[in-house]
Design a protein around this motif. Structure first.
Motif, PDB file in Angstrom:
ATOM      1  N   LEU A 144      -5.451   4.418  -3.128  1.00 36.23           N
ATOM      2  CA  LEU A 144      -5.848   4.713  -1.751  1.00 36.23           C
ATOM      3  C   LEU A 144      -7.306   5.167  -1.683  1.00 36.23           C
ATOM      4  CD1 LEU A 144      -2.657   6.732  -0.680  1.00 36.23           C
ATOM      5  CD2 LEU A 144      -3.128   4.296  -0.298  1.00 36.23           C
ATOM      6  N   GLN A 152       2.619   4.703   0.741  1.00 35.08           N
ATOM      7  CA  GLN A 152       2.722   5.591   1.891  1.00 35.08           C
ATOM      8  C   GLN A 152       2.085   6.939   1.535  1.00 35.08           C
ATOM      9  OE1 GLN A 152       4.311   4.983   4.942  1.00 35.08           O
ATOM     10  NE2 GLN A 152       5.173   2.972   4.477  1.00 35.08           N
ATOM     11  N   ASP A 153       1.592   7.645   2.535  1.00 39.58           N
ATOM     12  CA  ASP A 153       1.089   9.000   2.324  1.00 39.58           C
ATOM     13  C   ASP A 153       1.402   9.813   3.575  1.00 39.58           C
ATOM     14  OD1 ASP A 153      -0.120  11.212   1.230  1.00 39.58           O
ATOM     15  OD2 ASP A 153      -1.968  10.193   0.683  1.00 39.58           O
ATOM     16  N   THR A 209       0.849  -1.186   0.000  1.00 42.76           N
ATOM     17  CA  THR A 209       0.000   0.000   0.000  1.00 42.76           C
ATOM     18  C   THR A 209       0.892   1.246   0.000  1.00 42.76           C
ATOM     19  OG1 THR A 209      -1.712  -1.158   1.233  1.00 42.76           O
ATOM     20  CG2 THR A 209      -1.788   1.256   1.277  1.00 42.76           C
ATOM     21  N   THR A 249      -0.376   6.023   5.929  1.00 46.50           N
ATOM     22  CA  THR A 249      -1.047   6.349   4.676  1.00 46.50           C
ATOM     23  C   THR A 249      -2.371   7.044   4.950  1.00 46.50           C
ATOM     24  OG1 THR A 249      -1.605   5.456   2.500  1.00 46.50           O
ATOM     25  CG2 THR A 249      -2.276   4.154   4.415  1.00 46.50           C
ATOM     26  N   GLN A 250      -3.154   7.270   3.898  1.00 47.92           N
ATOM     27  CA  GLN A 250      -4.465   7.896   4.026  1.00 47.92           C
ATOM     28  C   GLN A 250      -5.448   7.190   3.103  1.00 47.92           C
ATOM     29  OE1 GLN A 250      -4.410  12.255   3.800  1.00 47.92           O
ATOM     30  NE2 GLN A 250      -2.231  12.252   4.261  1.00 47.92           N
ATOM     31  N   LEU A 309       3.499   1.205   8.032  1.00 50.74           N
ATOM     32  CA  LEU A 309       2.781   1.878   6.946  1.00 50.74           C
ATOM     33  C   LEU A 309       2.046   3.088   7.502  1.00 50.74           C
ATOM     34  CD1 LEU A 309       1.508   2.093   4.075  1.00 50.74           C
ATOM     35  CD2 LEU A 309      -0.294   0.561   4.925  1.00 50.74           C
TER      36      LEU A 309
END
Length: 212
Positions: A186, A36-37, A34, A159-160, A157
């Motif tokens: 995402l 990263q954010d 997934t 993220t959004q 992780l």
């Protein structure tokens, strides 16, 4: 007899490349981690007191504002195996676009009855679940839910999760821009479901962790 035996050996050996190729072809392709954010400035500071998977039930009160939403998914490794006992955290705004954080609205969301952030652990099949509300757009940013996921032997992780139809950039790069090129990975499309007598949105958000 020797020639017959030799012929059979050669025939068997001739099948080896085909069998190896078929075995390689049958192996599932590895999953992509997934993306990263940005963590953003409002990662929760104090993870204590009534912090669990249900952000709509806080200090004995049931939160009735906003649009109720369930977030579900499975935490997996890149080989597809489910990851049990992964720690999954989320944080987000309440129905007026405020975070429960000293840098934003402090305990305002909690005063209004919203937990503001939650933490749970994936089960033996890697499954996790949160009850919350759908966040709203604020400061030009598309609606989103922040995630942080930790598991042994895997990279953390951060993220959004975004929502289909709300993915326009809120600003020029950096914090506001996020990962625009990977935003589609995402993005979820919540479905309307019923849980008993209650109607709510259900967002399916799968999480794939890279090996640490």
């Amino acid at each position: 007899m020797f020639s017959t035996f030799r012929r059979r050996v050669l025939q068997t050996l001739s099948l080896v490349p085909a069998l190896a190729s078929r075995a390689a072809w049958s192996q599932p392709a590895p999953l992509t981690p997934t993306p990263q954010d940005t963590e953003g400035p409002y990662y929760p500071i104090e993870w204590s007191n009534d912090i669990d998977f249900d952000l709509t039930s806080f200090r004995g009160k049931t939160y009735v504002r906003g649009t109720p939403m369930e977030i579900v998914g499975v935490v997996r490794a890149t080989n597809g195996a489910a990851i049990a006992n992964a720690t999954v955290e989320i944080w987000q705004t309440d129905e007026i676009g405020k975070y429960r954080h000293p840098g934003d609205d402090g305990e305002g969301p909690a005063t209004r009855g919203f937990q503001g952030f939650g933490r749970t652990t994936s089960d033996s099949e890697g499954r996790y679940r949160f009850l919350t509300i759908k966040p709203v757009i604020y400061g030009g940013r598309p609606a989103h839910v922040h995630f942080r996921v930790k598991a042994s032997a895997h990279k953390t992780l951060t993220t959004q999760m975004y929502f289909a139809g709300e993915n326009k950039e809120g600003g020029a790069g950096g914090f506001f821009g996020g990962f625009s090129k990977e935003r589609d990975k995402l993005t979820v499309s919540p479905q309307q479901v019923r849980a008993g007598e209650r109607a709510l949105l259900r967002a399916q958000f799968e999480l794939v962790l890279a090996v640490g």
